[in-house]
Design a protein around this motif. Structure first.
Motif, PDB file in Angstrom:
ATOM      1  N   ASP A  75       0.834  -1.211   0.000  1.00 30.24           N
ATOM      2  CA  ASP A  75       0.000   0.000   0.000  1.00 30.24           C
ATOM      3  C   ASP A  75       0.867   1.259   0.000  1.00 30.24           C
ATOM      4  O   ASP A  75       0.633   2.202  -0.755  1.00 30.24           O
ATOM      5  CB  ASP A  75      -0.928   0.015   1.220  1.00 30.24           C
ATOM      6  N   VAL A  76       1.856   1.264   0.880  1.00 25.85           N
ATOM      7  CA  VAL A  76       2.732   2.434   0.999  1.00 25.85           C
ATOM      8  C   VAL A  76       3.584   2.599  -0.255  1.00 25.85           C
ATOM      9  O   VAL A  76       3.790   3.714  -0.747  1.00 25.85           O
ATOM     10  CB  VAL A  76       3.629   2.303   2.246  1.00 25.85           C
ATOM     11  N   PHE A  77       4.078   1.483  -0.794  1.00 24.05           N
ATOM     12  CA  PHE A  77       4.896   1.523  -2.009  1.00 24.05           C
ATOM     13  C   PHE A  77       4.092   2.093  -3.173  1.00 24.05           C
ATOM     14  O   PHE A  77       4.593   2.922  -3.945  1.00 24.05           O
ATOM     15  CB  PHE A  77       5.382   0.109  -2.338  1.00 24.05           C
ATOM     16  N   LEU A  78       2.837   1.663  -3.305  1.00 26.96           N
ATOM     17  CA  LEU A  78       1.981   2.178  -4.366  1.00 26.96           C
ATOM     18  C   LEU A  78       1.789   3.682  -4.230  1.00 26.96           C
ATOM     19  O   LEU A  78       1.871   4.421  -5.221  1.00 26.96           O
ATOM     20  CB  LEU A  78       0.625   1.473  -4.343  1.00 26.96           C
TER      21      LEU A  78
ATOM     22  N   ALA B 178       5.094  10.004  -7.071  1.00 24.04           N
ATOM     23  CA  ALA B 178       6.246  10.300  -7.932  1.00 24.04           C
ATOM     24  C   ALA B 178       5.871  10.323  -9.405  1.00 24.04           C
ATOM     25  O   ALA B 178       6.724  10.602 -10.258  1.00 24.04           O
ATOM     26  CB  ALA B 178       7.349   9.276  -7.697  1.00 24.04           C
ATOM     27  N   GLY B 179       4.614  10.011  -9.719  1.00 22.97           N
ATOM     28  CA  GLY B 179       4.160  10.034 -11.102  1.00 22.97           C
ATOM     29  C   GLY B 179       4.712   8.905 -11.950  1.00 22.97           C
ATOM     30  O   GLY B 179       4.818   9.027 -13.174  1.00 22.97           O
ATOM     31  N   LYS B 180       5.052   7.782 -11.343  1.00 25.05           N
ATOM     32  CA  LYS B 180       5.631   6.663 -12.086  1.00 25.05           C
ATOM     33  C   LYS B 180       4.548   5.805 -12.734  1.00 25.05           C
ATOM     34  O   LYS B 180       3.439   5.693 -12.213  1.00 25.05           O
ATOM     35  CB  LYS B 180       6.497   5.807 -11.164  1.00 25.05           C
ATOM     36  N   SER B 181       4.910   5.191 -13.863  1.00 25.50           N
ATOM     37  CA  SER B 181       3.995   4.314 -14.589  1.00 25.50           C
ATOM     38  C   SER B 181       4.421   2.860 -14.422  1.00 25.50           C
ATOM     39  O   SER B 181       5.609   2.575 -14.196  1.00 25.50           O
ATOM     40  CB  SER B 181       3.973   4.672 -16.083  1.00 25.50           C
ATOM     41  N   TRP B 182       3.460   1.956 -14.577  1.00 24.73           N
ATOM     42  CA  TRP B 182       3.766   0.536 -14.460  1.00 24.73           C
ATOM     43  C   TRP B 182       4.635   0.073 -15.619  1.00 24.73           C
ATOM     44  O   TRP B 182       4.481   0.535 -16.755  1.00 24.73           O
ATOM     45  CB  TRP B 182       2.467  -0.278 -14.445  1.00 24.73           C
ATOM     46  N   SER B 183       5.568  -0.844 -15.331  1.00 25.27           N
ATOM     47  CA  SER B 183       6.456  -1.398 -16.346  1.00 25.27           C
ATOM     48  C   SER B 183       6.496  -2.916 -16.210  1.00 25.27           C
ATOM     49  O   SER B 183       6.797  -3.436 -15.126  1.00 25.27           O
ATOM     50  CB  SER B 183       7.867  -0.830 -16.192  1.00 25.27           C
TER      51      SER B 183
ATOM     52  N   TYR C  45       5.074  -4.225  -7.116  1.00 20.27           N
ATOM     53  CA  TYR C  45       5.093  -3.641  -8.458  1.00 20.27           C
ATOM     54  C   TYR C  45       3.809  -3.935  -9.227  1.00 20.27           C
ATOM     55  O   TYR C  45       3.413  -3.144 -10.096  1.00 20.27           O
ATOM     56  CB  TYR C  45       6.318  -4.145  -9.231  1.00 20.27           C
ATOM     57  N   SER C  46       3.141  -5.044  -8.913  1.00 15.53           N
ATOM     58  CA  SER C  46       1.871  -5.369  -9.574  1.00 15.53           C
ATOM     59  C   SER C  46       0.762  -4.417  -9.162  1.00 15.53           C
ATOM     60  O   SER C  46      -0.196  -4.210  -9.915  1.00 15.53           O
ATOM     61  CB  SER C  46       1.457  -6.799  -9.242  1.00 15.53           C
ATOM     62  N   ARG C  47       0.880  -3.848  -7.972  1.00 16.86           N
ATOM     63  CA  ARG C  47      -0.173  -2.942  -7.500  1.00 16.86           C
ATOM     64  C   ARG C  47      -0.298  -1.719  -8.408  1.00 16.86           C
ATOM     65  O   ARG C  47      -1.379  -1.161  -8.555  1.00 16.86           O
ATOM     66  CB  ARG C  47       0.140  -2.511  -6.064  1.00 16.86           C
ATOM     67  N   LYS C  48       0.801  -1.277  -9.025  1.00 17.75           N
ATOM     68  CA  LYS C  48       0.714  -0.130  -9.921  1.00 17.75           C
ATOM     69  C   LYS C  48      -0.054  -0.486 -11.191  1.00 17.75           C
ATOM     70  O   LYS C  48      -0.804   0.339 -11.730  1.00 17.75           O
ATOM     71  CB  LYS C  48       2.120   0.364 -10.288  1.00 17.75           C
ATOM     72  N   TYR C  49       0.118  -1.705 -11.664  1.00 17.39           N
ATOM     73  CA  TYR C  49      -0.665  -2.160 -12.821  1.00 17.39           C
ATOM     74  C   TYR C  49      -2.150  -2.146 -12.479  1.00 17.39           C
ATOM     75  O   TYR C  49      -2.972  -1.638 -13.250  1.00 17.39           O
ATOM     76  CB  TYR C  49      -0.234  -3.575 -13.221  1.00 17.39           C
ATOM     77  N   GLU C  50      -2.493  -2.703 -11.335  1.00 17.60           N
ATOM     78  CA  GLU C  50      -3.892  -2.731 -10.911  1.00 17.60           C
ATOM     79  C   GLU C  50      -4.451  -1.315 -10.773  1.00 17.60           C
ATOM     80  O   GLU C  50      -5.589  -1.043 -11.177  1.00 17.60           O
ATOM     81  CB  GLU C  50      -4.007  -3.467  -9.575  1.00 17.60           C
ATOM     82  N   ASP C  51      -3.652  -0.428 -10.219  1.00 17.03           N
ATOM     83  CA  ASP C  51      -4.089   0.954 -10.037  1.00 17.03           C
ATOM     84  C   ASP C  51      -4.382   1.627 -11.378  1.00 17.03           C
ATOM     85  O   ASP C  51      -5.386   2.340 -11.525  1.00 17.03           O
ATOM     86  CB  ASP C  51      -3.002   1.729  -9.284  1.00 17.03           C
TER      87      ASP C  51
END
Length: 259
Positions: free
Chosen positions: A187-190, A196-201, A244-250
């Motif tokens: 949660d905190v990492f996401l 920071a405006g980062k995109s999933w990779s 890292y998968s949480r950013k994809y889900e987001d």
């Protein structure tokens, strides 16, 4: 005679750990400061039984809560501990020697290794050891910095030494406890990635877990800790994969909400 040290601790429902922690520093320091965030068990009673000064503070996050405790310390030196830690006999002896030999006049801080007890054994390799921490420091030259969940002591001038002996860490009494923490850290990492405006990779999502396993198990010789070493390397890799998968889900959920 007790040393010119304030032991600084933050607590919440740590009755099962706190006595072990305080027993390891009993008679060592002139002052014990415990900042509690609302324990419902016997944590406060345990702290007071060791002569600690207990203060209540609503939870602010690890970094800021520890800075509150640091601000309440009055001795020249501070030994910062977590409730699930204890000084090993060797480390305690070397903390005493630090003052007896006058090293407190030469340095502003001292680091030492932290060793985790997991699956019935001490973990001596991999990503978990040596987990070097700066925990003994001159009060007026230090503050807690870092992110709310990954804090560290920022020492003005960084004039430090290293002491022999391990800080014992009983952070994961069971596999369940480790697994429970994965989602909280994710949660905190996401949130940090979003801020920071980062995109999933895809490349990062695949490579980072693989690298974490290889580094822990092969490069840092986690295999020498037997099955617990293998479990830690696999679990660390899985934890990275979840984060890292949480950013994809987001991002998927954001696209759906815009339709």
């Amino acid at each position: 005679m007790p040393l010119p040290i304030s032991v600084s601790i933050v607590s919440c429902n740590e009755e099962g750990n706190l006595a072990r922690c305080l027993r390891s520093v009993e008679g060592l320091a002139r002052e014990i400061v415990v900042v509690d965030s609302g324990s419902k068990d016997g944590t406060v009673a345990v702290a007071e039984s060791f002569g600690a000064k207990v203060t209540h503070q609503a939870w602010l996050g690890y970094r800021d809560q520890k800075n509150v405790a640091l601000g309440l310390c009055e001795e020249e030196w501070v030994l910062a501990l977590d409730c699930d830690e204890e000084l090993s006999p060797e480390l305690r002896a070397n903390v005493e020697a630090f003052f007896e030999e006058g090293l407190d006049k030469r340095f502003d801080g001292a680091s030492f290794n932290r060793k985790v007890w997991f699956m019935g054994r001490w973990i001596l390799h991999g990503d978990w050891y040596p987990d070097t921490k700066l925990r003994l420091f001159r009060r007026e030259k230090a503050k807690w910095a870092g992110s709310p969940e990954h804090d560290y002591i920022e020492l003005e001038g960084n004039n430090r030494t290293w002491l022999r002996g391990d800080l014992h860490h009983f952070s994961f009494p069971s596999i369940n406890r480790y697994v429970e923490k994965i989602n909280g850290f994710a949660d905190v990492f996401l949130q940090r990635q979003v801020d920071a405006g980062k995109s999933w990779s895809l490349a990062t999502n695949v490579f980072r877990p693989w690298w974490r396993f290889f580094r822990a198990y092969v490069i840092r010789r986690g295999f020498m800790d037997g099955f617990p070493g293998l479990w830690i390397a696999v679990a660390t890799a899985f934890s990275a994969f979840v984060r890292y998968s949480r950013k994809y889900e987001d991002e998927v959920n954001e696209v759906k909400s815009e339709k």
